[in-house]
Scaffold this motif. Structure first.
Motif, PDB file in Angstrom:
ATOM      1  N   LYS A 195      90.486  60.865  42.373  1.00 55.49           N
ATOM      2  CA  LYS A 195      90.032  60.243  43.623  1.00 55.49           C
ATOM      3  C   LYS A 195      88.743  60.863  44.145  1.00 55.49           C
ATOM      4  N   GLY A 196      88.396  62.063  43.669  1.00 57.76           N
ATOM      5  CA  GLY A 196      87.158  62.706  44.086  1.00 57.76           C
ATOM      6  C   GLY A 196      85.911  61.943  43.663  1.00 57.76           C
ATOM      7  N   GLN A 197      86.077  60.939  42.748  1.00 59.92           N
ATOM      8  CA  GLN A 197      84.929  60.155  42.296  1.00 59.92           C
ATOM      9  C   GLN A 197      84.474  59.115  43.337  1.00 59.92           C
ATOM     10  N   PHE A 198      85.300  58.916  44.364  1.00 56.64           N
ATOM     11  CA  PHE A 198      85.002  57.876  45.347  1.00 56.64           C
ATOM     12  C   PHE A 198      85.023  58.471  46.749  1.00 56.64           C
ATOM     13  N   THR A 199      84.463  57.743  47.694  1.00 60.83           N
ATOM     14  CA  THR A 199      84.655  58.166  49.079  1.00 60.83           C
ATOM     15  C   THR A 199      86.139  57.988  49.386  1.00 60.83           C
ATOM     16  N   ARG A 200      86.648  58.887  50.177  1.00 63.26           N
ATOM     17  CA  ARG A 200      88.096  58.925  50.424  1.00 63.26           C
ATOM     18  C   ARG A 200      88.631  57.588  50.951  1.00 63.26           C
ATOM     19  N   ALA A 201      87.902  57.014  51.924  1.00 66.35           N
ATOM     20  CA  ALA A 201      88.376  55.764  52.544  1.00 66.35           C
ATOM     21  C   ALA A 201      88.439  54.632  51.516  1.00 66.35           C
ATOM     22  N   THR A 202      87.417  54.536  50.652  1.00 61.23           N
ATOM     23  CA  THR A 202      87.373  53.470  49.625  1.00 61.23           C
ATOM     24  C   THR A 202      88.553  53.603  48.677  1.00 61.23           C
ATOM     25  N   TYR A 203      88.789  54.826  48.214  1.00 61.29           N
ATOM     26  CA  TYR A 203      89.876  55.075  47.258  1.00 61.29           C
ATOM     27  C   TYR A 203      91.233  54.763  47.897  1.00 61.29           C
ATOM     28  N   GLU A 204      91.441  55.287  49.096  1.00 60.79           N
ATOM     29  CA  GLU A 204      92.767  55.145  49.719  1.00 60.79           C
ATOM     30  C   GLU A 204      93.070  53.689  50.069  1.00 60.79           C
ATOM     31  N   ARG A 205      92.025  52.965  50.481  1.00 58.08           N
ATOM     32  CA  ARG A 205      92.217  51.551  50.821  1.00 58.08           C
ATOM     33  C   ARG A 205      92.625  50.746  49.588  1.00 58.08           C
ATOM     34  N   ALA A 206      91.935  50.999  48.473  1.00 58.29           N
ATOM     35  CA  ALA A 206      92.251  50.286  47.227  1.00 58.29           C
ATOM     36  C   ALA A 206      93.633  50.676  46.712  1.00 58.29           C
ATOM     37  N   MET A 207      93.942  51.962  46.747  1.00 57.18           N
ATOM     38  CA  MET A 207      95.230  52.439  46.242  1.00 57.18           C
ATOM     39  C   MET A 207      96.391  51.902  47.081  1.00 57.18           C
ATOM     40  N   GLU A 208      96.189  51.899  48.392  1.00 60.02           N
ATOM     41  CA  GLU A 208      97.229  51.382  49.293  1.00 60.02           C
ATOM     42  C   GLU A 208      97.510  49.906  48.991  1.00 60.02           C
ATOM     43  N   SER A 209      96.437  49.147  48.750  1.00 57.96           N
ATOM     44  CA  SER A 209      96.572  47.721  48.450  1.00 57.96           C
ATOM     45  C   SER A 209      97.345  47.499  47.135  1.00 57.96           C
ATOM     46  N   LEU A 210      96.960  48.235  46.088  1.00 60.35           N
ATOM     47  CA  LEU A 210      97.641  48.097  44.787  1.00 60.35           C
ATOM     48  C   LEU A 210      99.100  48.515  44.876  1.00 60.35           C
ATOM     49  N   ASN A 211      99.345  49.649  45.524  1.00 58.55           N
ATOM     50  CA  ASN A 211     100.721  50.142  45.619  1.00 58.55           C
ATOM     51  C   ASN A 211     101.614  49.183  46.395  1.00 58.55           C
ATOM     52  N   ALA A 212     101.048  48.577  47.450  1.00 57.28           N
ATOM     53  CA  ALA A 212     101.841  47.636  48.255  1.00 57.28           C
ATOM     54  C   ALA A 212     102.233  46.417  47.419  1.00 57.28           C
ATOM     55  N   VAL A 213     101.286  45.881  46.663  1.00 52.06           N
ATOM     56  CA  VAL A 213     101.572  44.725  45.790  1.00 52.06           C
ATOM     57  C   VAL A 213     102.611  45.105  44.740  1.00 52.06           C
ATOM     58  N   ASN A 214     102.406  46.250  44.077  1.00 53.19           N
ATOM     59  CA  ASN A 214     103.325  46.654  43.011  1.00 53.19           C
ATOM     60  C   ASN A 214     104.716  46.975  43.543  1.00 53.19           C
ATOM     61  N   SER A 215     104.796  47.542  44.742  1.00 49.85           N
ATOM     62  CA  SER A 215     106.110  47.819  45.341  1.00 49.85           C
ATOM     63  C   SER A 215     106.850  46.518  45.637  1.00 49.85           C
ATOM     64  N   GLU A 216     106.097  45.510  46.070  1.00 51.18           N
ATOM     65  CA  GLU A 216     106.708  44.209  46.360  1.00 51.18           C
ATOM     66  C   GLU A 216     107.272  43.586  45.073  1.00 51.18           C
ATOM     67  N   ILE A 217     106.524  43.745  43.975  1.00 56.19           N
ATOM     68  CA  ILE A 217     106.993  43.209  42.688  1.00 56.19           C
ATOM     69  C   ILE A 217     108.208  44.006  42.194  1.00 56.19           C
ATOM     70  N   GLU A 218     108.172  45.326  42.363  1.00 52.82           N
ATOM     71  CA  GLU A 218     109.322  46.151  41.967  1.00 52.82           C
ATOM     72  C   GLU A 218     110.576  45.741  42.745  1.00 52.82           C
ATOM     73  N   ALA A 219     110.408  45.410  44.026  1.00 54.60           N
ATOM     74  CA  ALA A 219     111.558  44.971  44.829  1.00 54.60           C
ATOM     75  C   ALA A 219     112.134  43.666  44.280  1.00 54.60           C
ATOM     76  N   LEU A 220     111.267  42.776  43.787  1.00 52.51           N
ATOM     77  CA  LEU A 220     111.735  41.521  43.164  1.00 52.51           C
ATOM     78  C   LEU A 220     112.526  41.801  41.891  1.00 52.51           C
ATOM     79  N   VAL A 221     112.051  42.785  41.110  1.00 52.36           N
ATOM     80  CA  VAL A 221     112.761  43.179  39.883  1.00 52.36           C
ATOM     81  C   VAL A 221     114.146  43.715  40.243  1.00 52.36           C
ATOM     82  N   GLN A 222     114.191  44.592  41.252  1.00 56.06           N
ATOM     83  CA  GLN A 222     115.479  45.163  41.683  1.00 56.06           C
ATOM     84  C   GLN A 222     116.421  44.056  42.178  1.00 56.06           C
ATOM     85  N   ALA A 223     115.867  43.114  42.932  1.00 56.37           N
ATOM     86  CA  ALA A 223     116.687  42.008  43.443  1.00 56.37           C
ATOM     87  C   ALA A 223     117.237  41.148  42.303  1.00 56.37           C
TER      88      ALA A 223
END
Length: 396
Positions: free
Chosen positions: A360-388
């Motif tokens: 993450k040091g390769q990016f500005t902190r805000a840019t990295y965290e915003r992108a990571m938060e977005s990806l993790n939220a989508v993937n968590s939603e898909i994981e919840a569908l798998v669990q369901a």
């Protein structure tokens, strides 16, 4: 007709050769031939987030001498390898009152989840979505098989394979689904540098299936084309919890066979009018062709189908209109979270990496965290569908 240009087949061939050599040189520069590509280590904070525990708890485990020993760097910072994370998962699972808290994969009676990622139009973020989903599920403790069904092989490239150099003797899904003398699927599965993630890479050989199938249909081959991907997966299903298939951006026999094997479908959608219009045509074709497959005996029952909005720019008025339009029309079939357009994701791609791989040091902190938060939220939603789909809610 002008004779200034050479024949187009020669010209395109020469351009392909030049580009291939340059890409090989670029790869050698990034990852020398004798260097094995490895995944970075995760900070104790990242490890704690992935495991769903507090950083202080990991520190206590380390001080008590329980579990794997992290690498301790300057300032006492602790770093965990992907295999350390898996070891921690297995240890913590033994002590939990709720089964599946740390090892969330299949249990007895659960069916293999086969998630097919599709879109007709390039630039919808299909491969990026498939790669990040497969990698995050592997980091979260699922046993994952990624399959690159796209002859352009972008998913393979993201995992360190350059088809024209690394797959000279085959090694794609085509070898396991061809009509003459197919290989066992296990023979073409390759390990990646992600713990829990294996891959079946792709290359131009996959096009052969599109050429072979009409011939097999004319000969009334008893092996129906649309069962072949599913039949191949059945031979390895005990080894995996989830399969993620990156389909080509065309609706050919490969895509139809992947859709027939699927238990779930993820459609990537870039919220621009032309992309949505293109998707409309794609969905009409999918419906018509899969109707034919269903009439021929194909299983068209799915656990879920979802649209994921990709490369989304929240400040873009027309994009917001398109997202609202999709949510209004498709309701719960559109994932609540979106994959944001981010320089962090595209910059990582320059070095053939995903956001989960880069420091993450390769990016500005805000840019990295915003992108990571977005990806993790989508993937968590898909994981919840798998669990369901396995009959579980909230991991229980």
């Amino acid at each position: 007709m002008s004779s200034a240009e050479p024949r187009i087949d020669f010209l395109v061939g020469e351009h392909a050769r030049m580009l291939s050599e340059r890409l090989q040189a670029h790869r050698a520069q990034l990852f020398p031939p004798d260097a094995k590509r490895v995944l970075r280590k995760f900070t104790s904070g990242e490890a704690a987030d992935l495991l769903g525990v507090k950083d202080a708890y990991l520190r206590k485990l380390h001080l008590d001498g329980r579990g794997p020993s992290p690498e301790v760097r300057a300032g006492g910072r602790r770093y965990y390898s992907p295999s350390d994370l898996q070891d921690l998962r297995e240890m913590l699972e033994l002590g939990t009152k709720t089964p599946g808290t740390y090892l969330p994969g299949r249990r007895e009676g659960d069916h293999l989840q086969v998630i097919t990622v599709i879109n007709f139009k390039g630039g919808s973020g299909k491969t990026t979505t498939a790669a990040h989903l497969a990698q995050k599920m592997a980091l979260d403790g699922y046993r994952v098989l990624a399959i690159d069904l796209d002859p352009q092989a972008s998913l393979s490239a993201l995992h360190g394979f350059q088809p024209e150099f690394d797959l000279l003797d085959g090694g794609t899904l085509y070898d396991a689904i061809r009509y003459d003398d197919p290989l066992p699927l296990g023979d073409v599965i390759q390990k990646t540098y992600f713990t829990n993630l294996n891959i079946v890479p792709g290359n131009l050989d996959l096009m052969e299936f599109e050429h072979d199938t009409p011939r097999a249909l004319m000969q009334r081959d008893s092996n129906l084309f649309f069962t072949r991907v599913g039949d191949a997966l059945a031979t390895v299903e005990e080894d995996y919890d989830v399969v993620v298939i990156d389909c080509p951006p065309t609706l050919g026999y490969l895509t139809m066979s992947a859709l027939s094997a699927a238990t779930a479908v993820l459609v990537t959608a870039h919220p621009q009018m032309l992309d949505i219009m293109s998707m409309c045509q794609f969905l009409l074709m999918v419906s018509n062709l899969l109707g034919v497959v269903a009439d021929a005996g194909g299983d068209m029952n799915y656990d879920w189908l979802r649209y994921v909005v990709t490369r989304y720019e929240p400040g873009d008025g027309p994009q917001n209109q398109m997202v609202g339009f999709m949510r209004n029309m498709f309701g719960d079939h559109v994932l609540n979270h979106t994959v944001l357009k981010s320089t962090a994701i595209s910059d990582a791609g320059i070095t053939k990496q995903t956001l989960y791989e880069v420091e993450k040091g390769q990016f500005t902190r805000a840019t990295y965290e915003r992108a990571m938060e977005s990806l993790n939220a989508v993937n968590s939603e898909i994981e919840a569908l798998v669990q369901a789909a396995w009959g579980r809610t909230n991991g229980a």
